[in-house]
Design a protein around this motif. Structure first.
Motif, PDB file in Angstrom:
ATOM      1  N   ASP A 451       0.834  -1.202   0.000  1.00  0.00           N
ATOM      2  CA  ASP A 451       0.000   0.000   0.000  1.00  0.00           C
ATOM      3  C   ASP A 451       0.865   1.246   0.000  1.00  0.00           C
ATOM      4  OD1 ASP A 451      -2.614  -1.168   0.084  1.00  0.00           O
ATOM      5  OD2 ASP A 451      -2.224  -1.721   2.153  1.00  0.00           O
ATOM      6  N   LEU A 452       0.475   2.229  -0.780  1.00  0.00           N
ATOM      7  CA  LEU A 452       1.146   3.516  -0.779  1.00  0.00           C
ATOM      8  C   LEU A 452       0.554   4.379   0.320  1.00  0.00           C
ATOM      9  CD1 LEU A 452       1.146   4.116  -4.612  1.00  0.00           C
ATOM     10  CD2 LEU A 452       3.118   3.521  -3.197  1.00  0.00           C
ATOM     11  N   ALA A 453       1.405   5.047   1.080  1.00  0.00           N
ATOM     12  CA  ALA A 453       0.912   5.828   2.218  1.00  0.00           C
ATOM     13  C   ALA A 453       1.969   6.810   2.673  1.00  0.00           C
ATOM     14  CB  ALA A 453       0.553   4.892   3.378  1.00  0.00           C
ATOM     15  N   ARG A 454       1.533   7.729   3.524  1.00  0.00           N
ATOM     16  CA  ARG A 454       2.457   8.544   4.310  1.00  0.00           C
ATOM     17  C   ARG A 454       2.036   8.407   5.768  1.00  0.00           C
ATOM     18  NH1 ARG A 454       0.160  13.483   5.855  1.00  0.00           N
ATOM     19  NH2 ARG A 454      -1.772  14.023   4.746  1.00  0.00           N
ATOM     20  N   VAL A 455       2.987   8.559   6.686  1.00  0.00           N
ATOM     21  CA  VAL A 455       2.729   8.428   8.121  1.00  0.00           C
ATOM     22  C   VAL A 455       3.243   9.683   8.809  1.00  0.00           C
ATOM     23  CG1 VAL A 455       3.158   7.069  10.203  1.00  0.00           C
ATOM     24  CG2 VAL A 455       2.956   5.916   7.986  1.00  0.00           C
ATOM     25  N   ASP A 456       2.412  10.318   9.636  1.00  0.00           N
ATOM     26  CA  ASP A 456       2.845  11.552  10.286  1.00  0.00           C
ATOM     27  C   ASP A 456       3.572  11.271  11.600  1.00  0.00           C
ATOM     28  OD1 ASP A 456       0.934  11.093  12.295  1.00  0.00           O
ATOM     29  OD2 ASP A 456      -0.495  12.556  11.506  1.00  0.00           O
ATOM     30  N   GLU A 457       3.950  12.333  12.299  1.00  0.00           N
ATOM     31  CA  GLU A 457       4.763  12.211  13.513  1.00  0.00           C
ATOM     32  C   GLU A 457       4.067  11.433  14.620  1.00  0.00           C
ATOM     33  OE1 GLU A 457       3.944  14.934  11.965  1.00  0.00           O
ATOM     34  OE2 GLU A 457       5.749  16.027  11.345  1.00  0.00           O
ATOM     35  N   GLU A 458       2.741  11.423  14.640  1.00  0.00           N
ATOM     36  CA  GLU A 458       1.999  10.720  15.682  1.00  0.00           C
ATOM     37  C   GLU A 458       1.617   9.295  15.292  1.00  0.00           C
ATOM     38  OE1 GLU A 458      -0.787  13.475  18.153  1.00  0.00           O
ATOM     39  OE2 GLU A 458      -1.016  14.065  16.056  1.00  0.00           O
ATOM     40  N   GLY A 459       2.098   8.852  14.133  1.00  0.00           N
ATOM     41  CA  GLY A 459       1.801   7.494  13.708  1.00  0.00           C
ATOM     42  C   GLY A 459       0.482   7.337  12.997  1.00  0.00           C
ATOM     43  N   PHE A 460      -0.124   8.435  12.531  1.00  0.00           N
ATOM     44  CA  PHE A 460      -1.368   8.344  11.761  1.00  0.00           C
ATOM     45  C   PHE A 460      -1.036   8.044  10.301  1.00  0.00           C
ATOM     46  CE2 PHE A 460      -3.172  10.272  15.473  1.00  0.00           C
ATOM     47  CZ  PHE A 460      -4.507   9.862  15.472  1.00  0.00           C
TER      48      PHE A 460
END
Length: 626
Positions: A451-460
């Motif tokens: 899966d293509l994704a991005r993850v932010d600093e809080e793990g979302f």
């Protein structure tokens, strides 16, 4: 173990760091799914564990079992399996719509050996290969009263010499004498309930499972024609179930509705195992679950009657419920969970408008047991499928295959590690047991989700499409190869490629593209009929077959499925917006590894176009032209 070690404070995203400050090993989780059930039966013996509805029409006539009764039933079933020769590491296949006996049999299979759930809609060829790979010679299956088509398939598998024993299930609450069973040479065929009645209910006589032992094998889509078998350990399943149960969303009074089929990991982990941790009652819908139209006619009354607080379903279910008038008191419903495929914004918004309830989104995959992220209803993160669950690690890596980790916020392939990542796919068996192989999906303990994704600093996690080719139709994984192989058997077809087309009901549906031999006379309609007769999974039958002069390829000659996905999206949106005045042009372009729709409109068309596009789980933008 109880108290803060087992139940940390887990109400907001900021609690994650404090939870993980305590090692998972110190939490005192049960050793196995059986130990989890035994713990519940010891703590709450007289509390109702399962309430099973015979079908949607008889939702007021359930069969109920307490935790103590459920444990006793599991002992009986597991002792019967043990008598039939099932040992630790031996697989028991289960192929049936949901019913009270299937719930018990699934837990018993994991106690005596390991469970290998099968979807009855698969072709006999695929079922035979899955039986061979799993090593299962005992099949628990729906009988003629419960699912005649599944029963016919089970008998055919027995006549093909693939089974030693068939244990037959009856419908929930069945009364009267059952139908006589056939005789197949060399195969023991009996009703499961009748044989198990004579077994010891007090304890299991065999070897108890340990955390590292395999608990189940779930078939899932892959890159070959036959579904892959993803193995789960007891630790995988217990840990993932605990991660869900640990949230403050649930307490002992939370009644859970279960209506997904038990061959799906969501049904097992979210609605069978997780409720055992806090002694929650689970109301199981009839054998067809969400696929039974009559269920939706009585849905809100069922919620009111049983005081349903939580449920788990795919987006298509919530799309229907968003249009179903609320004709009952549904104030008990607080945590409707959604996952398995992308959630269109319009479905989320329409459900909230109809019910006043915010959906709890989640993300997961079979290879990471089930759930890996979930949202918090009171802490919205628009566009996110949720924060990673405790003790699961996530990172985003480059799409070029180097596994170089990308900075926070950049888009790439999502990778997961931690205690829920599966040990591998079952590829064969040898003298030591099942042979497991990551098949390129496991690298140094990290799972390539595709899966293509991005993850932010809080793990979302923010999904951005899929790198893999699977078509996910309403949560059902479809391998494009099954469609392509069927079409390639036609003598006039020279090449075939199947992709997902956006769909307002199922998220996406399979469509196919083909090229034909010179002088071919076959029509697209005839090719569609050819596929319907030969694609082994009914859900995988392509909605359309489109003939092209040539299929798009990359610079090195590989099929370029992104190009076909863009074409499929363009065709769908063009049809959906065809009668909207003020739509000037529609484009579906490839940006990175995602498909983005651009619609040029007049100002007067903006509201109508937004309403239509919002029903699709795709990226889109509007351009207002004069």
């Amino acid at each position: 173990m109880t108290g803060p070690l087992l139940w940390p404070d887990y109400a907001t995203p900021t609690d994650l760091a404090a939870i993980e400050a305590v090692p998972l090993e110190a939490r005192g989780l049960p050793e196995s799914t059986y130990a989890l059930l035994a713990r519940a039966a010891t703590r709450w013996p007289d509390r109702t564990a399962v309430t099973v509805l015979p079908d949607a029409a008889r939702w007021r006539e359930p069969l109920r079992r307490t935790f103590a009764e459920l444990l006793a039933d599991v002992h009986r079933y597991a002792n019967l399996l043990h008598d039939l020769g099932v040992r630790r590491g031996g697989a028991v296949a289960l192929m049936s719509p949901n019913c009270a006996e299937l719930i018990t049999a699934t837990l018993a299979a994991q106690l005596a050996g390991l469970a290998a759930p099968l979807a009855g809609s698969l072709s006999r060829q695929h079922l035979a290969e899955l039986l061979r790979r799993s090593g299962a010679r005992v099949l628990v299956t729906a009988g003629p009263e419960l699912a005649p088509d599944v029963w016919d398939t089970a008998q055919a598998l027995a006549r093909d010499g693939l089974l030693d024993a068939i244990l037959v299930l009856r419908p929930t609450g069945a009364t009267g004498a059952p139908e006589p069973l056939p005789v197949v040479d060399g195969v023991r065929i009996s009703y499961l309930g009748e044989l198990a009645a004579a077994m010891d209910p007090s304890a299991f006589t065999g070897e108890l499972p340990r955390s590292a032992d395999l608990a189940a094998m779930f078939h899932t889509g892959g890159t070959t024609g036959t579904p892959k078998l993803a193995a789960h350990t007891h630790a995988n399943e217990v840990t993932d179930a605990w991660m869900l149960a640990a949230g403050n969303l649930f307490d002992q009074e939370t009644v859970v509705l279960a209506a997904l089929p038990l061959f799906h990991v969501n049904a097992l982990v979210v609605t069978l195992l997780a409720p055992l941790f806090k002694g929650q009652t689970v109301v199981w819908a009839g054998p067809l679950g969400y696929r039974e139209p009559a269920l939706f006619g009585a849905f809100w009354k069922i919620v009111e009657h049983y005081r349903i607080a939580a449920m788990s379903a795919v987006p298509t279910v919530y799309a229907v419920l968003a249009q179903s008038p609320v004709d009952a008191d549904i104030s008990s419903l607080r945590f409707p969970m959604v996952g398995a495929s992308p959630l269109p914004a319009a479905v989320r918004d329409n459900f909230r408008a109809n019910t006043g309830i915010t959906l709890v989104e989640g993300y997961g995959l079979t290879e990471a047991t089930c759930a890996s992220a979930r949202t918090f209803p009171d802490v919205p993160r628009p566009g996110s499928v949720g924060q990673r669950l405790p003790y699961q690690r996530m990172r985003v890596v480059a799409v070029d295959g180097t596994w170089d980790e990308l900075p926070v916020g950049e888009k790439g392939i999502l990778a997961i590690s931690g205690p829920t990542v599966f040990p591998g796919y079952v590829t064969d068996r040898d003298e030591h047991g099942h042979v497991l192989d990551g098949l390129g999906k496991l690298v140094d303990g990290w799972l390539d989700t595709g899966d293509l994704a991005r993850v932010d600093e809080e793990g979302f996690v923010y999904l951005a499409g899929r790198a893999k080719d699977l078509v996910i139709r309403g949560g059902h994984n479809i391998d494009p190869a099954t469609i392509e192989d069927a079409l390639l058997t036609h003598p006039q077809v020279t090449a075939a490629s199947a992709v997902g087309r956006p769909d307002v009901h199922a998220g996406e549906v399979p469509v196919a593209y083909v090229t034909l031999a010179s002088g071919a006379t076959v029509t697209e309609e005839e090719l569609g009929a050819w596929a319907r007769e030969r694609v082994p999974d009914r859900a995988a039958v392509p909605r359309t077959v489109t003939v092209l002069d040539e299929l798009p390829v990359t610079a090195v000659g590989k099929l370029y499925k992104l190009g076909l996905r863009a074409d499929a999206a363009h065709r769908e949106l063009r049809a959906a917006l065809d009668e909207v005045a003020g739509v000037h042009d529609i484009e579906a372009t490839i940006e990175g590894s995602s498909i983005v729709a651009t619609v040029k409109i007049s100002t007067s068309a903006e509201d109508a176009v937004k309403a239509i596009l919002g029903r699709y789980a795709i990226e889109w933008r509007l351009v207002v032209v004069s």
